[in-house]
Design an enzyme around this catalytic site. Structure first.
Site, PDB file in Angstrom:
ATOM      1  N   TYR A  54       1.312  -1.262   0.202  1.00 21.67           N
ATOM      2  CA  TYR A  54      -0.155   0.159  -0.102  1.00 21.67           C
ATOM      3  C   TYR A  54       0.558   1.301  -0.074  1.00 21.67           C
ATOM      4  CZ  TYR A  54      -3.506  -3.051   1.341  1.00 21.67           C
ATOM      5  OH  TYR A  54      -5.275  -4.458   1.189  1.00 21.67           O
ATOM      6  N   PRO A 207     -16.969  -3.696   2.321  1.00 26.84           N
ATOM      7  CA  PRO A 207     -18.110  -3.464   2.261  1.00 26.84           C
ATOM      8  C   PRO A 207     -19.308  -2.800   1.630  1.00 26.84           C
ATOM      9  CG  PRO A 207     -16.639  -3.122   3.713  1.00 26.84           C
ATOM     10  CD  PRO A 207     -16.105  -3.887   3.129  1.00 26.84           C
TER      11      PRO A 207
END
Length: 334
Positions: A54, A207
């Site tokens: 990342y 999500p």
């Protein structure tokens, strides 16, 4: 905040995990990132997820700095290995013993900790024998550098093979980190049943489908300034799959469902993934502390069966369900 066991282990993690994939070291300034981490801690989040890849290692550094001074025993810190880092040399990627061994040491330095609670294979490596990978993980566990081992986006057969080797080598493979949302359900047919059998939990990412399930993107209208869909550092590429009017229109139909429950659309989306009993935690990111404070309210929410049925009816055939979509790169990237 509620807590769940991770896999068939004694480790409890918060139902909401704070992740810093597209934010720390890239999308937001470090001081804002630190404020988001503090908001997570204040809300009862104890579980933090990152990866060496990342922002090309910068995200780990930012998270390590943000958590400095916290009681280490009160936290669960997760990171990952696989994707290229550093100078992108021939061994700066994959799941070879060399790359895993060097990567865990570098991650621990950046995170300012002696160990991580969970070390995850970020993808499956078709170019390294699985036995070599799992032996390297076993050694890291024995050295005390990681307490448990997990994977990310592995298919059912890969999970089964890795689990068998982990048992032979004397360590616990307890988690998988797949994409999962109302719109992306590819793990339901094969990965989830296999995981239940093996004692593996899901820690699910995206999500809220890269923000689409928050309802902030409206059909026929430009994306709001500052949103992920306008981010040229990677966010826009990730969200474009869902930036279609037919999807955005269905999301707006979910708004009354959420409202009747006293929830925001984002809270409804997070509560929906947590309704799957094989999901231990939902990963959320944030570019503002207020997002954390709102989204954690999904923890502990129980969605009635009739609401789950309503959601299925509204989303309908727009949900991606093909288990073949759970896949890793065929070749290493360098």
């Amino acid at each position: 905040m509620k807590y769940r066991y991770l896999g068939r282990s004694g480790l409890k993690i918060s139902e909401i995990t704070y992740g810093n994939w597209l934010t720390h070291g890239s999308q937001v300034e470090n001081d804002i990132a630190t404020r988001c981490v503090q908001a997570a801690l204040d809300a009862g989040i104890t579980t933090f997820d990152t990866a060496d890849a990342y922002a090309n290692t910068a995200a780990e550094t930012v998270l390590g700095d943000a958590l400095a001074g916290q009681r280490r025993e009160s936290l669960e810190i997760f990171t990952k290995v696989y994707f290229p880092t550093g100078e992108m040399g021939p061994n700066d990627t994959g799941l070879s013993r060399k790359h895993i061994s060097e990567s865990i040491n570098a991650s621990l330095r950046r995170l300012k900790t002696d160990y991580v609670d969970l070390y995850q294979a970020h993808r499956y490596d078709y170019e390294t024998p699985l036995e070599e990978t799992m032996q390297a993980f076993a050694d890291i566990v024995r050295q005390g550098k990681a307490l448990y081992i997990g994977v990310s986006e592995w298919n059912a057969q890969q999970l089964r093979d890795a689990h068998a080797l982990s048992k032979q080598l004397g360590f616990q493979l307890i988690s998988n980190q797949p994409q999962y949302s109302m719109l992306w359900r590819v793990i339901e047919e094969e990965v989830v049943p296999t995981s239940r059998e093996l004692g593996i939990s899901q820690i699910v990412w995206s999500p809220v489908a890269q923000g689409v399930l928050t309802g902030k993107y409206l059909p026929g209208q430009p994306a709001p300034e500052g949103s992920r869909a306008t981010d040229d550092k990677g966010g826009a590429d990730m969200v474009k799959t869902w930036m279609r009017d037919e999807v955005l229109e269905r999301v707006q139909l979910l708004a009354p469902v959420a409202s009747d429950l006293g929830l925001t659309l984002a809270q409804l989306a997070i509560a929906w993934v947590l309704s799957n009993d094989n999901v231990a935690s939902a990963l959320i990111g944030a570019s503002r502390p207020e997002q954390v404070e709102s989204n954690v309210k999904a923890s502990g929410v129980t969605l009635p069966p009739e609401v789950l049925g309503q959601i299925d009816e509204i989303i309908g055939d727009l949900a991606e369900r093909d288990p073949a979509q759970t896949k890793s790169p065929a070749h290493r990237l360098v």
